[in-house]
Enzyme design. Structure first.
Site, PDB file in Angstrom:
ATOM      1  N   ASN A  89       0.779  -1.276   0.125  1.00 17.87           N
ATOM      2  CA  ASN A  89       0.158   0.061  -0.039  1.00 17.87           C
ATOM      3  C   ASN A  89       0.701   1.380  -0.155  1.00 17.87           C
ATOM      4  O   ASN A  89       0.315   2.217  -0.300  1.00 17.87           O
ATOM      5  CB  ASN A  89      -0.978   0.280   1.350  1.00 17.87           C
ATOM      6  CG  ASN A  89      -0.194  -0.237   2.541  1.00 17.87           C
ATOM      7  OD1 ASN A  89       0.421  -1.428   2.574  1.00 17.87           O
ATOM      8  ND2 ASN A  89      -0.399   0.552   3.438  1.00 17.87           N
ATOM      9  N   THR A 138     -26.520  -9.435  10.594  1.00 16.24           N
ATOM     10  CA  THR A 138     -27.562  -9.100   9.606  1.00 16.24           C
ATOM     11  C   THR A 138     -26.490  -8.423   8.576  1.00 16.24           C
ATOM     12  O   THR A 138     -25.956  -7.367   8.747  1.00 16.24           O
ATOM     13  CB  THR A 138     -28.665  -8.238  10.021  1.00 16.24           C
ATOM     14  OG1 THR A 138     -29.298  -8.924  11.046  1.00 16.24           O
ATOM     15  CG2 THR A 138     -29.316  -7.764   8.719  1.00 16.24           C
ATOM     16  N   CYS A 180      -2.959   4.307   8.107  1.00 15.45           N
ATOM     17  CA  CYS A 180      -2.637   3.661   9.395  1.00 15.45           C
ATOM     18  C   CYS A 180      -1.458   4.089  10.141  1.00 15.45           C
ATOM     19  O   CYS A 180      -1.713   4.186  11.274  1.00 15.45           O
ATOM     20  CB  CYS A 180      -2.737   2.179   9.266  1.00 15.45           C
ATOM     21  SG  CYS A 180      -4.101   1.612   8.506  1.00 15.45           S
TER      22      CYS A 180
END
Length: 388
Positions: free
Chosen positions: A149, A235, A321
């Site tokens: 990345n 869900t 990050c």
């Protein structure tokens, strides 16, 4: 502002927004419900699953929807370790991996799992032969990212996949950065698990997917009801799942033309920066890298200070990050870069809406910054001479 930080996150494609809107406003059913609204939701979830699978060259049954890349990576690493619980266990990864791979591996070490962190070379490449040498009789998993990345280096995943198959070891790759930028399929790569992150692919944040090769069973990271065939409880977020499916379909339609367009823009940016500033050095592999990624170091300059002084240019000094930590990027450190070069690194990453005009605007901003800096140095030198 000129946005050249697409590796950190992508804007949501307007076509993706349009695809998901009906499932935010009108079709709000739970895919697990047996009535008409639930059945409609179930149908679109499965349609999205097929779109993701088609883009990866996989079967729909091999796709598990998750909340993103970090969850997918944790699911594989922790799941494989749990599946082999009670036995000696060994994992192979690399020092250039994303924190969502490295941190679960460190957590496993605290539980008694052995982990080998492979070195990379000065281009951030992992040597498949070093992977082979690292294997042990009790190795259970190899996890090597498809593309880095920060510097964009594309790893020899297909070769590492052959090493894994010959040894009978499970193989995972984090493809969050490569998906949509270079064409590939899970069959060509020879992987057992592959990670997808929606927000790197012009879908919203909060959705991702995990490819799990048919025949493999992982203990779920998130337990509860039986959604995703018992592989991931919770869900399904129908709008986000629809968005990911649409994003994958769009990306598939744009390849390989988009790859070539981005490569030409990136190389033009690189040439322009070399002309504007003395002493810029490329970080990463000169050829075996993502077509949109340019990581370069500015000699004698802090990358973060450069971006702060320019102001209107949105780029980064490393992974999002690690941004703002004030420390050298662990990836650049793993590559063996000396401190001055590593501190001067800036990552420019281009994307779907990057234009030639924006690249020119970014170059003009850097030229103006370099001119101001040269004038400042001349003024400082003149003051020193007057004092002497």
């Amino acid at each position: 502002m000129v946005y050249l930080d697409y590796n950190a996150t992508t804007p949501v494609d307007p076509r993706v927004v349009q695809a998901m809107l009906p499932y935010l406003e009108e079709h709000f059913g739970n895919p697990s419900s047996g009535h008409a609204l639930g059945k409609r939701a179930k149908e679109v979830v499965e349609t999205a699953r097929q779109k993701v699978a088609s883009f990866l060259g996989a079967s729909a049954s091999e796709i598990v929807f998750t909340s993103g890349g970090s969850e997918s990576n944790n699911t594989v690493i922790k799941g494989v370790a749990a599946a082999f619980g009670g036995k000696p266990r060994h994992v192979v990864t690399a020092l250039c991996e994303h924190p969502s791979v490295l941190e679960p591996c460190r957590a496993l070490e605290a539980e008694g799992v052995e982990v080998t962190y492979l070195q990379v070379d000065g281009h951030c490449l992992v040597d498949p032969e070093e992977v082979r040498k690292a294997l042990r009789p009790h190795t259970i998993l190899i996890s090597i990212m498809h593309a880095n990345n920060e510097v964009g280096t594309v790893q020899p995943i297909a070769e590492i996949g052959r090493v894994a198959r010959e040894a009978g070891v499970l193989f995972h790759t984090d493809a969050a950065q490569s998906l949509g930028k270079i064409p590939f399929s899970v069959r060509e790569l020879g992987v057992d698990f592959l990670t997808v992150a929606g927000h790197k692919l012009y879908a919203p944040k909060g959705v991702g997917a995990l490819f799990v090769r048919d025949g493999l069973v992982l203990p779920p990271l998130i337990r509860g009801a039986s959604q995703e065939k018992g592989r991931r409880a919770g869900t399904e977020s129908v709008p986000l799942v629809v968005a990911l499916g649409e994003a994958c379909e769009l990306a598939g339609n744009l390849l390989p033309e988009e790859t070539q367009r981005l490569r030409e823009l990136r190389d033009g940016l690189h040439r322009g920066l070399e002309e504007a500033v003395r002493g810029v050095v490329l970080n990463g592999h000169p050829e075996q890298r993502l077509p949109n990624t340019l990581n370069i170091s500015f000699k004698g300059v802090s990358g973060s200070a450069l971006l702060e002084e320019i102001g209107e240019l949105c780029a980064s000094v490393g992974s999002a990050c690690h941004e703002g930590s004030g420390e050298i990027s662990p990836v650049l450190r793993a590559m063996g870069l000396e401190e001055e070069r590593a501190m001067g690194a800036v990552r420019f990453s281009l994307g779907r809406w990057t234009t030639k005009e924006e690249v020119d605007q970014a170059l003009e901003a850097v030229r103006n910054w370099a001119s101001r800096r040269r004038k400042g140095l001349r003024g400082w030198f003149s003051r020193i001479l007057k004092r002497s």
